[in-house]
Design a protein around this motif. Sequence first.
Motif, PDB file in Angstrom:
ATOM      1  N   GLY A  27       0.788  -1.247  -0.101  1.00  0.00           N
ATOM      2  CA  GLY A  27      -0.097   0.005   0.219  1.00  0.00           C
ATOM      3  C   GLY A  27       0.881   1.299  -0.030  1.00  0.00           C
ATOM      4  O   GLY A  27       1.713   1.256   0.622  1.00  0.00           O
TER       5      GLY A  27
ATOM      6  N   SER B 272      -5.118   1.823   1.953  1.00  0.00           N
ATOM      7  CA  SER B 272      -4.850   2.726   0.831  1.00  0.00           C
ATOM      8  C   SER B 272      -5.626   2.126  -0.403  1.00  0.00           C
ATOM      9  O   SER B 272      -5.402   0.936  -0.686  1.00  0.00           O
ATOM     10  CB  SER B 272      -3.178   3.136   0.641  1.00  0.00           C
ATOM     11  OG  SER B 272      -3.276   3.722  -0.538  1.00  0.00           O
TER      12      SER B 272
ATOM     13  N   VAL C 105      -1.342   0.935  -4.656  1.00  0.00           N
ATOM     14  CA  VAL C 105      -0.274   0.203  -4.293  1.00  0.00           C
ATOM     15  C   VAL C 105       1.070   0.477  -5.224  1.00  0.00           C
ATOM     16  O   VAL C 105       0.838   0.988  -6.210  1.00  0.00           O
ATOM     17  CB  VAL C 105      -0.590  -1.424  -4.480  1.00  0.00           C
ATOM     18  CG1 VAL C 105      -1.663  -1.809  -3.364  1.00  0.00           C
ATOM     19  CG2 VAL C 105      -1.149  -1.638  -5.928  1.00  0.00           C
TER      20      VAL C 105
ATOM     21  N   ASN D 240      -0.858  -1.280   4.299  1.00  0.00           N
ATOM     22  CA  ASN D 240      -1.582  -2.073   3.552  1.00  0.00           C
ATOM     23  C   ASN D 240      -2.925  -2.354   3.923  1.00  0.00           C
ATOM     24  O   ASN D 240      -3.010  -2.168   5.499  1.00  0.00           O
ATOM     25  CB  ASN D 240      -0.756  -3.545   3.800  1.00  0.00           C
ATOM     26  CG  ASN D 240       0.534  -3.700   2.755  1.00  0.00           C
ATOM     27  OD1 ASN D 240       0.932  -2.938   2.128  1.00  0.00           O
ATOM     28  ND2 ASN D 240       1.207  -4.741   2.796  1.00  0.00           N
TER      29      ASN D 240
END
Length: 281
Positions: free
Chosen positions: A129, A205, A208, A202
């Motif tokens: 993320g 969000s 990535v 992770n």
Amino acid sequence: MYRQYKPEVLKRLQQEELGVLKEIIRVCEKHNITYFALFGTAIGAVRHKGFIPWDDDIDIGMLRKDYEHFLKVAPKEFKGKYKISGPDTKEKYYNLIPNVSKVGTRLCTQYDHGRYHVGILVDIFPYDGLAEDKKDRKRQIACTSFWRRLNMVRNVNFFTNSVSKKGNFIPRLASLIAHCLAQAVPGTFIYRQYLKHATAFNGRSSMVTQLCDSGTMESALSIDELLPVKKIPFEDFELCVPKANEKILSQMYGDYMQMPPPEKRQNHYPYLLDFGDGREE
């Protein structure tokens, strides 16, 4: 850096890499693990329906949860024919990019100096993320970049490295001092610090990216652009790419359908290449 292969050597190398890739895909499909082609591999799939003619490597990505699942199931599936090297495994490598290589072959780059016994390989980039808040994102990238570079300086002596030999003496001497000092820092500690910042967002969000190499922002994409992945032709089979693959490639490379001139082409020509038949190329 670019160096031209003998055509028959490059062709054989590409075929061996395809074998590694197909084994990775077999494991992924059996265990419902999502992977996707990246960078030059994704360009080759669109522009050439296979390898870029001069390309000598394969890059794929996995979301962190898929990568961790892969680490658990792949060793048993490989049955000793392939192995995983990287920061999460017993077999280490000079950088933080994990790879799967064919046992019995050797591929030594200008960075590893033969210290790391990996073979002909496929790189796997874990995707984590990316912080959505600008300040958090800047801090995340700065921290992961610091630990990633420290890991590289610790593992590679740029004073004697062929890439740096022709450079100025003072910067090379500084890199040698940094290399020696970094030996005092355990590699496991460096990786834990890197991982703490890489995985901090992770599940929090919608973006990535890969943080284990340079080009973090260029590699960034939204989950909606990535999933669900789609299959497109690559050599004699089909390869998964991000859902918005063409858009992503355009953002990263501009007119990626235009072939670059020879002086702008890149590859990873090894100083030692052994196909496992006892003959070094």
